[in-house]
Design a protein around this motif. Sequence first.
Motif, PDB file in Angstrom:
ATOM      1  N   ALA A   6       0.824  -1.208   0.000  1.00  0.00           N
ATOM      2  CA  ALA A   6       0.000   0.000   0.000  1.00  0.00           C
ATOM      3  C   ALA A   6       0.860   1.260   0.000  1.00  0.00           C
ATOM      4  O   ALA A   6       0.477   2.277  -0.565  1.00  0.00           O
ATOM      5  N   LEU A   7       2.029   1.197   0.616  1.00  0.00           N
ATOM      6  CA  LEU A   7       2.853   2.402   0.738  1.00  0.00           C
ATOM      7  C   LEU A   7       3.829   2.555  -0.418  1.00  0.00           C
ATOM      8  O   LEU A   7       4.495   3.571  -0.537  1.00  0.00           O
ATOM      9  N   SER A   8       3.924   1.520  -1.267  1.00  0.00           N
ATOM     10  CA  SER A   8       4.932   1.596  -2.326  1.00  0.00           C
ATOM     11  C   SER A   8       4.514   2.549  -3.432  1.00  0.00           C
ATOM     12  O   SER A   8       5.351   3.105  -4.133  1.00  0.00           O
ATOM     13  N   ALA A   9       3.237   2.754  -3.600  1.00  0.00           N
ATOM     14  CA  ALA A   9       2.771   3.648  -4.657  1.00  0.00           C
ATOM     15  C   ALA A   9       2.686   5.080  -4.127  1.00  0.00           C
ATOM     16  O   ALA A   9       2.406   5.286  -2.950  1.00  0.00           O
ATOM     17  N   GLY A  10       2.931   6.032  -4.994  1.00  0.00           N
ATOM     18  CA  GLY A  10       2.740   7.424  -4.601  1.00  0.00           C
ATOM     19  C   GLY A  10       4.008   8.054  -4.063  1.00  0.00           C
ATOM     20  O   GLY A  10       5.049   7.413  -3.943  1.00  0.00           O
ATOM     21  N   ALA A  11       3.895   9.315  -3.706  1.00  0.00           N
ATOM     22  CA  ALA A  11       5.055  10.084  -3.263  1.00  0.00           C
ATOM     23  C   ALA A  11       5.527   9.573  -1.901  1.00  0.00           C
ATOM     24  O   ALA A  11       4.768   8.957  -1.166  1.00  0.00           O
ATOM     25  N   PRO A  12       6.798   9.826  -1.559  1.00  0.00           N
ATOM     26  CA  PRO A  12       7.293   9.395  -0.250  1.00  0.00           C
ATOM     27  C   PRO A  12       6.456  10.027   0.861  1.00  0.00           C
ATOM     28  O   PRO A  12       5.918  11.123   0.717  1.00  0.00           O
ATOM     29  N   LEU A  13       6.389   9.313   1.982  1.00  0.00           N
ATOM     30  CA  LEU A  13       5.607   9.811   3.105  1.00  0.00           C
ATOM     31  C   LEU A  13       6.274  11.035   3.714  1.00  0.00           C
ATOM     32  O   LEU A  13       7.482  11.192   3.654  1.00  0.00           O
ATOM     33  N   ALA A  14       5.452  11.853   4.317  1.00  0.00           N
ATOM     34  CA  ALA A  14       5.978  12.991   5.053  1.00  0.00           C
ATOM     35  C   ALA A  14       7.019  12.482   6.051  1.00  0.00           C
ATOM     36  O   ALA A  14       6.843  11.438   6.669  1.00  0.00           O
TER      37      ALA A  14
END
Lengths: 409, 435
Positions: free
Chosen positions: A232-240
């Motif tokens: 779930a966290l691999s897609a999209g911009a890096p986390l804050a």
Amino acid sequence: MTRTHLPHPHLPGLGRRGFLLGLTALAAVGQARLAVADTTGPAQIADRRLVVILLRGAMDGLHAVIPYGDPDYAELRGALAMPEPGKEGGALDLGGMFGLHPKLTSLHGLYGEGQLLPIHAIAGPYRTRSHFDGQDLMEGGGLQRLESGWLNRALTHMPESAGQPARTGLALGLDLPLLMRGEAPVGMWAPPRATRPEPDLYARMAELLHADETIGPAVTEGMRGRGYAAGALSAGAPLANQGGFMRLASAAGRMLAQRDGPRVAALELGGWDTHAGQAGRMEPVLTQLDRGIAALRGQLGEAWSKTAVLAITEFGRTARANGNLGTDHGTGGAAFLAGGAVRGGRVLANWPGLKRDSLFENRDLQPTRDLRALAKALLRDHLRLPAGAVDAAFPDSGEIAAEAGLLRA
Amino acid sequence: MDIRQQIAAVRFGTGPRPESPLPDDPLAWLDAQTRGPGLPLAPPPGRDTPPALEEGYRAWVAHDASPPPPGQMSPVTALFRAEQQAWVRHLLTSDAPFHDRLTNFWLNHFTVAERGGFGVTTGFSMYLRDALRPHVTGRFVDMLVAVSKSPAMLYYLDQTASVGPNSNFGKRSGRGLNENLAREILELHSVAPASGYTQADVTEFARIMTGWGVERLRAPFDTLFRPGNHEPGEKTLLGKRYPEGPEAYEAALRDLGTHPATYRFLAQRLVRHFVADTPPPAAVARIEGVLRETQGDLGAASRALVRLPEAWGPPLTKLRAPLDYMVALHRAAGGTDPGPVLGAMSALGQPLWNAPQPNGWPDTAAGWAAPEPMMQRLDLAYETAGRFARRDPRQVLEVALGPLAREETRTAVSRAGSTRDAITLVFASPEMQRR
């Protein structure tokens, strides 16, 4: 990282079920999208999201949601009194009577959009001034200490299906709060370490541990949660990456945004126990809360419109400053409800006033509303759980009616 | 080998080390650690003596006068870090691990935390070395008095800022009570809520202790009583009257520290720590009885603890908390470097001497065994095994677990593809995670 189809012959103890629950998810880390796409689970899981933020240490509600329009406010609070809206460092106005602390700028923006509902003069049913009793009772949901949390008991009424990759409930951070402990399995997420073992070694460790009645289930659940989160966290911009709470809130938002992700998440933010020098000590925590909710919203995207965020604390603090420009443990306080699903843009309060005779034991803000009324309404009207689920969450609370009108139709 | 030798080192100690043979007579070995002051605790690295309060207070003043640039550690914090290094090195190398476990137990009972600020960090050496550790096998009431007057505690729970509202200074300045320390002594350190005290008792106790504070800017650089801050008049705590004046605080502490409710509470906590998450009532009654008969002799209570039949069978009922776990891993491999242990504590949710709240760290499996924290343990088992990858895994297993090792664990270790994997499996095994 090599991708092994996980092994069977040398893992007799774990069994096929253990694999389905945990290790396949972990092995699928690098091919997460595929793993998610493969899911044949029912698409019928509810689309509403609920986030509960526990503000540990007793937030001073009179400093977060400032009743500047009360005629007794300035005198009662003395040096802790905040300037009125419009003055330098003044409160952010909420319609003439109350104002938000000036660090709560994002929340004030949400208020303007009708998506923030501050609630005042609220408390749980207990009158303890002990943090530890207070937190346990706030999270347990009963009139005595319970071994499980009200949110977990509510989760047991939200059906999960075998094909659903994520648990319905998600706890962020390194601790599983009592709020989320109980029979319903709950996913967890914490920021990862730099190096981790290969999946095969995890599998061998899990095999050694699976029979331990405490560690075994925790590891199985931990593997499942990591496998899901990696995808779930691999897609999209890096986390804050600024600050622990913002990062956790971002991760929560990202996972809750997934179509087949969790639906209910719990976060904690400490640092509210301001016995001395309160004005300075509350600013950084208020800032974290404000930015965390903004980050959560940013990551939730469209799902924000289906989201309610409830921020609660174990009790309020003394209405007067103590000898050290701080406040001691009190009773009535404030809570926040935010989200696209919330009918906000107003303050919910039966304001008891700040006159000496109006204070609880001539000391604390008098509570005129019960925290359980908010939580029950969210379970009933937002998550749309059956009456049995709400009763299980809050036993012995028959006289406390769910608060009506918290949510948009 | 007698399994009781291994159990003694695991349940009551911090885990065996390769350099220290297991005791021939476990009870005699444990008893010996409950008599006398414990092994000497070396000063922090690079120093001949532990930092005195005055040195810490001068560093604090210097810090306030010119704070170090961002990213650079304050000398005040450096002193605290050095003391953390000294304590963990002691835990890793000590041959009196039961005494160390008792020290850690009482440090948690009387939690003070780094997040309490420089008042705590400057006072920590004195708190550990002079206030707490000399009493862990002495009388409880003496420890209660010593820690309740120690600057680290007075700062941590805001007593340094409490002023009697009707004292000279209170009337002049408008300042007043801060009841934080009073409440936590009653709730967490002594009689506990089951004794039935009220808010009025909390407030009265806070009045009793007004005047007690810390002078950090000039002599005595220590705890002192300021008559001008003391609330005038008689006070009543738990139905007993205390006169105005400096002596009332210690008198009240001595009454609380020898109260029957305190002995009951302490017995419950000791048995929970050393025996089982759900303390067997008979064991609690036994320890409570010893505390009552000896007026709170913690050495006698410790010797009674190791004689509880419930403490020896079944073994491994308790989950090791993160500090116990990391220390046991490093001891099993012969490690003496405190750095990696300290570095792991935040990831495992137990940063040393920095509990989030005054009630300290949890003492049950439920407080530690959530999914992600257990995954962090597996990651740290692997990371730690990497530091000791040249050790013989079979030796690590024999030292750490001996007759407590299960057949499955032995088999898995023997089949591992590398020494690092093998040691990882020893470290991750359920036997290793328990005590």
